[in-house]
Design an enzyme around this catalytic site. Sequence first.
Site, short mmCIF file in Angstrom:
data_model
loop_
_atom_site.label_atom_id
_atom_site.label_comp_id
_atom_site.label_asym_id
_atom_site.label_seq_id
_atom_site.Cartn_x
_atom_site.Cartn_y
_atom_site.Cartn_z
CB THR A 73 -0.96 -0.01 1.21
OG1 THR A 73 -1.76 -1.19 1.14
CG2 THR A 73 -1.86 1.21 1.22
CG HIS A 150 -7.24 -0.94 2.73
ND1 HIS A 150 -6.92 -0.02 1.76
CD2 HIS A 150 -6.09 -1.60 3.01
CE1 HIS A 150 -5.64 -0.13 1.46
NE2 HIS A 150 -5.12 -1.09 2.21
#
Length: 189
Positions: A73, A150
């Site tokens: 990420t 997320h």
Amino acid sequence: MSEATTATVTAVRQRVWARRHVLDVDDFEVADYELVFETADAMREVLGRDIKKVPTLRGKSVVTIFFEPSTRTRVSFEMAAKALSADCTSITAATSSVAKGESLLDTLRTIQSLGADVVVMRHPASGAPYLAARHLGISVINAGDGCHAHPTQALLDLYTIRRHLGRLAGLKAVLVGDILHSRVARSNL
């Protein structure tokens, strides 16, 4: 750039992203998803070039601040910011003043006062990006908060399904794993 890609990029540029923050996808409208997917399609073409850069965010500053370990990420956000010509700075909690007791809000206010335009944040506490968004005058992107959400991973998952299957409407998906504690599963739902 091909004629079709040029037309897609032009159409995407004519539509405006109206959101200041990306905290979760639960309040996205169909038009929001479509704009994200159209933009991703255009960026796929850009990333296929020898020079993988466009001037979209030239002059803007993006700060990634991660209070939890991350490779995919964090690096994905950093590479995306650079491909869009933004200046990008990365901070981890262990190397920030949070490690010596500074509050989350004071750290984020410092980042804002140093000229950041966008903060990309991962935090172990659910709701931390919402707190940041309420108290900062800059854009906040949630890169994962506790067991809550997320959103960017959910957008990537949806984009991938749409790209491979050609649609999202009418499909059924199975989420496997610890969905009780999974922010990705929550966002995908």
